[in-house]
Design a protein around this motif. Structure first.
Motif, short mmCIF file in Angstrom:
data_model
loop_
_atom_site.label_atom_id
_atom_site.label_comp_id
_atom_site.label_asym_id
_atom_site.label_seq_id
_atom_site.Cartn_x
_atom_site.Cartn_y
_atom_site.Cartn_z
N UNK A 1 0.83 -1.19 0.00
CA UNK A 1 0.00 0.00 0.00
C UNK A 1 0.87 1.24 0.00
N UNK A 2 0.29 2.31 -0.55
CA UNK A 2 1.02 3.58 -0.56
C UNK A 2 1.11 4.16 0.84
N UNK A 3 0.24 3.71 1.72
CA UNK A 3 0.26 4.21 3.09
C UNK A 3 1.57 3.81 3.76
N UNK A 4 2.30 4.78 4.29
CA UNK A 4 3.63 4.51 4.85
C UNK A 4 3.58 3.56 6.04
N UNK A 5 2.52 3.65 6.87
CA UNK A 5 2.41 2.79 8.04
C UNK A 5 2.26 1.34 7.61
N UNK A 6 1.43 1.11 6.60
CA UNK A 6 1.23 -0.25 6.12
C UNK A 6 2.53 -0.78 5.50
N UNK A 7 3.24 0.10 4.80
CA UNK A 7 4.51 -0.30 4.20
C UNK A 7 5.50 -0.72 5.28
N UNK A 8 5.56 0.05 6.37
CA UNK A 8 6.45 -0.29 7.48
C UNK A 8 6.09 -1.64 8.08
N UNK A 9 4.78 -1.91 8.17
CA UNK A 9 4.34 -3.19 8.73
C UNK A 9 4.83 -4.35 7.89
N UNK A 10 4.70 -4.23 6.57
CA UNK A 10 5.15 -5.30 5.69
C UNK A 10 6.67 -5.48 5.77
N UNK A 11 7.39 -4.37 5.94
CA UNK A 11 8.84 -4.46 6.06
C UNK A 11 9.21 -5.22 7.33
N UNK A 12 8.50 -4.98 8.41
CA UNK A 12 8.77 -5.68 9.66
C UNK A 12 8.43 -7.16 9.54
N UNK A 13 7.34 -7.46 8.84
CA UNK A 13 6.99 -8.87 8.63
C UNK A 13 8.06 -9.55 7.77
N UNK A 14 8.58 -8.81 6.82
CA UNK A 14 9.66 -9.34 5.99
C UNK A 14 10.89 -9.63 6.85
N UNK A 15 11.16 -8.74 7.82
CA UNK A 15 12.28 -8.94 8.75
C UNK A 15 12.09 -10.23 9.54
N UNK A 16 10.87 -10.44 10.00
CA UNK A 16 10.60 -11.67 10.77
C UNK A 16 10.88 -12.90 9.91
#
Length: 472
Positions: free
Chosen positions: A29-44
């Protein structure tokens, strides 16, 4: 709320299947918060794969995921956690009032297991475990670094098997205690009649049968006192809490109207409020509630409701201060999560989270000890003292001799005064007292329990004032 949870769980399962998250840009999503969430899930996902393939010893995927989920929940607060299928089944058994273990309610503090309270009649209580004790070792293994669930699981085991706990108590040197595991059958309500007309009810926890047990206890107290019950001591000391609905029901047993408790969570629209219905099991008789640092959660709900409505006098020391509500949310085909979802508030709007409830009368627990025999002289000991004729003429013309033993109220006993005599006397007196209650042995010892003794004194005073007012 549930939709976002489902989405996160789906993304997590995909990440596990692929080893890492390979999210295409157009899916983010273009929403930065959602993008950050996906990045953190990717980290996991990346960390999971590296641990899975590179750790020195093989580790099952189930263990890694369970530990990760539990770590996420336990990092929120001391009371949120993951329950695997076995833990979830154990919890359901425990709320029914019977389970296996040592009989202690625990939490985490500074990396150690802290005892909230030992349960009456359990191996922990019999071994002298106290509220506030810290458990630093279990069977020789240090607790530091364990999760609360891991520590609890380690303390469970085969019925009759032994376990060694390293206890840290205040400024004392750590010491080891050996206990035997047992099936813990908690009788949450016990009762006794004191001095013929004062009821004593002990609630050790709030399980499914607490309210029905309380109703039965008060009915039997009224019976035993022949309808002349003057007041009630409700003992909630070292009561770690339990089921919210039982705390509400017990409060309602003594309140005829008004709010009992309210809960407020993240969403203001989900706030809940419970009110009392008409009726008071004790018919308005005075109540003294005993609390201490081991009184937590559901016992604080009852204490706060009765205090705010001026229905009872709270006596003892400040309560534990657990003012949060945990919802147990089943996870299909797995277990459940215990998640803190709300804070609860007393009728006056007080939140007791991390603060506790202050008693109306502060009474620290103390050891009662007779200093010496009463060897003081009284008027009747004086030579030639006038006798008490009680307002009536004597049968003969002879005055009583005041110093004869039968007229001397202050004759000392023929034994050496001292500590051991005092203890022997107290022990003998407690044996002579009639046992009236649901147990074969006395559950109270007012002559040794300072806080209970003060509660009984207070009720006697209130009953005396009430009788004098009614007679006038």
């Amino acid at each position: 709320m549930f939709r976002s949870t489902l989405l996160a769980a789906t993304a997590l399962s995909v990440g596990i299947a692929l080893g890492t998250f390979a999210l295409r840009p157009h899916l983010v999503s273009a929403d930065s918060k959602q993008s950050d969430t996906y990045e953190q899930l990717n980290l996991f996902g990346e960390v999971f794969e590296k641990v899975r393939t590179g750790y020195v010893e093989p580790v099952s995927d189930d263990k890694l995921i369970e530990s990760a989920v539990n770590g996420m929940l336990s990092s929120l607060d001391p009371h949120s956690s993951y329950l695997n299928a076995k833990d979830f089944a154990d919890m359901q058994v425990q709320t029914k009032g019977e389970f296996g273990g040592l009989g202690i309610e625990v939490t985490m503090q500074d990396g150690l297991v802290k005892v909230v309270s030992p349960m009456d009649g359990t191996p922990a209580a019999e071994a002298g475990i106290q509220a506030g004790d810290l458990i630093s070792g279990i069977d020789g293994d240090p607790v530091m670094g364990m999760s609360l669930n891991d520590a609890v699981e380690k303390m469970r085991g085969e019925i009759g098997s032994s376990i060694k706990l390293m206890i840290v108590r205040g400024n004392k040197d750590p010491f080891e205690v050996t206990l035997k595991r047992a099936v813990i059958t908690v009788k949450s309500v016990r009762w006794e009649l004191e001095e013929g007309n004062i009821g004593y009810v002990r609630i050790s926890s709030f399980s499914e049968k607490t309210d029905s047990g309380l109703r039965d206890a008060i009915a039997k107290l009224k019976d035993a006192s022949k309808g002349k019950l003057a007041g009630l001591v409700l003992d909630l000391r070292n009561n770690p809490g339990g089921l919210l609905d039982q705390a509400i029901a017990v409060s309602d047993d003594f309140l005829g109207k008004g709010e009992i408790v309210s809960t407020r969570g993240r969403n203001p629209d989900e706030a809940q409020r419970w009110n009392a219905e008409a009726g008071d099991l004790t018919d308005g008789k005075p109540i003294v509630v005993l609390i201490n640092g081991g009184s937590a959660s559901a016992s604080e709900i009852v204490s706060g409701a009765l205090q705010d409505h001026h229905r009872a006098i709270l006596l003892g020391t400040r309560s534990f201060g657990k003012g949060s509500v945990q919802s147990v949310i089943p996870i299909p085909n797995h277990g459940a999560i215990r998640l803190t979802t709300a804070r609860y508030y007393t009728p006056s709007g007080r939140s007791i989270q991390a603060k506790g409830i202050d008693p109306d009368i502060v009474v620290e627990q103390a050891k009662i000890e007779q200093i010496s025999e009463d060897n003081s002289r009284h008027e009747a000991d004086l030579k030639g003292a006038l006798t008490n004729k009680g307002g009536t003429a004597p049968d003969s013309g002879e005055d009583a001799v005041p110093n004869k033993p039968e007229n001397n109220a202050a004759q000392p006993e023929s034994k050496t005064p001292g500590k051991s005599d005092s203890k022997t006397s107290q022990k003998d007196q407690s044996k002579e007292k009639p046992v009236i209650g649901s147990e074969k042995e006395r559950i109270t010892q007012p002559e040794l329990d300072y806080q209970l003794g003060r509660a009984l004194d207070l009720l006697r005073g209130l009953a005396l004032v009430s009788n004098q007012s009614s007679s006038n």
